[in-house]
Design an enzyme around this catalytic site. Structure first.
Site, PDB file in Angstrom:
ATOM      1  N   ASP A   1      29.402   7.176 -38.144  1.00 32.38           N
ATOM      2  CA  ASP A   1      29.451   7.799 -39.457  1.00 32.38           C
ATOM      3  C   ASP A   1      29.716   9.302 -39.370  1.00 32.38           C
ATOM      4  OD1 ASP A   1      29.171   7.742 -42.280  1.00 32.38           O
ATOM      5  OD2 ASP A   1      27.098   8.428 -42.116  1.00 32.38           O
ATOM      6  N   HIS A   2      30.527   9.808 -40.286  1.00 31.77           N
ATOM      7  CA  HIS A   2      30.838  11.241 -40.384  1.00 31.77           C
ATOM      8  C   HIS A   2      31.291  11.825 -39.043  1.00 31.77           C
ATOM      9  CE1 HIS A   2      29.922  12.167 -44.554  1.00 31.77           C
ATOM     10  NE2 HIS A   2      28.891  11.343 -44.472  1.00 31.77           N
TER      11      HIS A   2
ATOM     12  N   HIS B   1      23.929  14.115 -50.394  1.00 29.67           N
ATOM     13  CA  HIS B   1      23.214  13.788 -49.172  1.00 29.67           C
ATOM     14  C   HIS B   1      21.814  14.395 -49.137  1.00 29.67           C
ATOM     15  CE1 HIS B   1      27.381  13.121 -47.373  1.00 29.67           C
ATOM     16  NE2 HIS B   1      26.763  11.981 -47.197  1.00 29.67           N
TER      17      HIS B   1
ATOM     18  N   HIS C   1      28.087   7.454 -50.695  1.00 28.49           N
ATOM     19  CA  HIS C   1      27.228   8.187 -49.767  1.00 28.49           C
ATOM     20  C   HIS C   1      26.053   8.794 -50.545  1.00 28.49           C
ATOM     21  CE1 HIS C   1      30.186   8.924 -46.198  1.00 28.49           C
ATOM     22  NE2 HIS C   1      30.375   7.737 -46.768  1.00 28.49           N
ATOM     23  N   GLY C   2      25.016   9.206 -49.825  1.00 31.77           N
ATOM     24  CA  GLY C   2      23.889   9.853 -50.468  1.00 31.77           C
ATOM     25  C   GLY C   2      23.092   8.935 -51.371  1.00 31.77           C
TER      26      GLY C   2
ATOM     27  N   SER D   1      20.273   7.439 -50.962  1.00 29.07           N
ATOM     28  CA  SER D   1      18.809   7.531 -50.931  1.00 29.07           C
ATOM     29  C   SER D   1      18.256   8.158 -52.204  1.00 29.07           C
ATOM     30  CB  SER D   1      18.348   8.358 -49.723  1.00 29.07           C
ATOM     31  OG  SER D   1      18.635   7.686 -48.514  1.00 29.07           O
TER      32      SER D   1
ATOM     33  N   ASN E   1      25.757   3.668 -48.561  1.00 30.95           N
ATOM     34  CA  ASN E   1      25.176   4.354 -47.401  1.00 30.95           C
ATOM     35  C   ASN E   1      23.791   4.912 -47.716  1.00 30.95           C
ATOM     36  OD1 ASN E   1      27.699   3.874 -46.308  1.00 30.95           O
ATOM     37  ND2 ASN E   1      27.960   5.948 -45.528  1.00 30.95           N
TER      38      ASN E   1
ATOM     39  N   THR F   1      18.320   8.999 -45.652  1.00 35.29           N
ATOM     40  CA  THR F   1      17.094   9.756 -45.850  1.00 35.29           C
ATOM     41  C   THR F   1      15.933   8.875 -46.276  1.00 35.29           C
ATOM     42  OG1 THR F   1      18.395  11.719 -46.434  1.00 35.29           O
ATOM     43  CG2 THR F   1      16.086  11.708 -47.093  1.00 35.29           C
TER      44      THR F   1
END
Length: 300
Positions: free
Chosen positions: A82-83, A176, A204-205, A207, A226, A229
């Site tokens: 990832d990333h 994120h 993404h982000g 959480s 995704n 956290t």
């Protein structure tokens, strides 16, 4: 069992559900994801980020452990990098057992991002790898997950066509490393992106997004979700509790085991939310039936 990310994403998209992808930093994180996937009967993607690689000083040891864990699990699990921000790590993707990679050139101006991502995609496709990317900076607005940034559907479609990626991370309201689940996502924008972009969409982000909103995001067109956290919050919270109650404890197994279990519980909740009602009911029914058959066989 070790599956490919391409398979899991394609199946989720075809069925109109989502597949959850979890960033793992330690072996206990990965074990928690595998345990939750086995308990729910749902697939999951195990992700190792470039930041986690930096933390460990290399990708091979953790990736080997995660791949072995996935291969031994009864759940369908894939391994994803990832990333990834540099070509050297990109070129380690297949070697470390991953079937997919998120190549992140989003810090570059748009035209340079397109060129770098196109080159990464060509290299990866020649080796049978699935590629995710993000559109990143457009008109000086910041990366795709800077708070307040939103992805334009027409620009997203053009980016996907120009780069040839297999999945695209888009900005719809998440960011994120959120510690509270207060993100408000734009469901209308997700639907417009779904209609404009020919490849699966990635959130993404996640959480920072409540479970109900994650279900809505999938219902409006998100496929890969995704989460990172949220695992760390559950993991660290359990360790704090154990050490707070037992300050003299020095055996890491005594606090890592509860942390792993707390993380598995959090992961299972995410898996159920992302899979949606009907898919989740079918998966859990299959798991329950397998357990029933196993128990009846043992008692006969």
């Amino acid at each position: 069992m070790l599956s490919t990310t391409a398979e899991l994403v394609a199946e989720a998209r075809e069925s109109g559900t989502g597949v959850a992808a979890f960033n793992v930093i330690t072996l206990e994180h990965a074990e928690a994801v595998a345990t939750a996937a086995e308990r729910t009967g749902l697939p999951a993607i195990l992700q190792i980020s470039h930041n986690a690689v930096r933390y460990h000083g290399g990708v091979a040891p953790l990736a080997a452990a995660v791949a072995a864990l996935a291969a031994d699990s009864t759940a369908r699990l894939s391994l994803h990098l990832d990333h990834v921000e540099d070509v050297a790590l990109l070129h380690r993707t297949a070697d470390c057992g991953a079937s997919s990679v998120m190549f992140d050139a989003s810090r570059l101006p748009d035209d340079e991002n397109i060129a770098a991502t196109r080159a990464a995609t060509d290299w990866a496709h020649a080796r049978g790898l699935f590629v995710e990317a993000e559109i990143g900076e457009i008109g000086g607005k910041g990366s795709a997950h800077t708070p307040g940034v939103r992805t334009d559907p027409a620009q997203a479609a053009a980016f996907a066509a120009a780069t040839g990626v297999d999945a695209l991370a888009v900005a719809v309201g998440s960011s994120h490393a959120m510690l509270s689940r207060t993100a408000r996502i734009d469901l209308g924008l997700i639907a417009r992106l779904r209609d404009a972009v020919p490849v699966p969409l990635v959130l993404h982000g996640s959480s920072g997004i409540p479970h109900a909103a994650l279900r809505d995001a999938v219902g409006h067109g998100m496929t890969k979700i995704n989460i990172g956290t949220l695992l760390n919050i559950a993991f660290t919270g359990a360790i704090r509790t154990v050490l707070g109650e037992n300050p003299a404890q020095v055996d890491p197994r005594r606090y890592l085991a509860p942390a792993r279990e707390a993380t598995a519980t959090a992961v299972a909740e995410c898996l159920r939310a992302v899979a949606g009602g009907e898919a989740h009911r079918k998966a859990e029914a299959a798991v329950e039936e397998a357990h029933r058959v196993k128990e009846s066989t043992v008692t006969e």
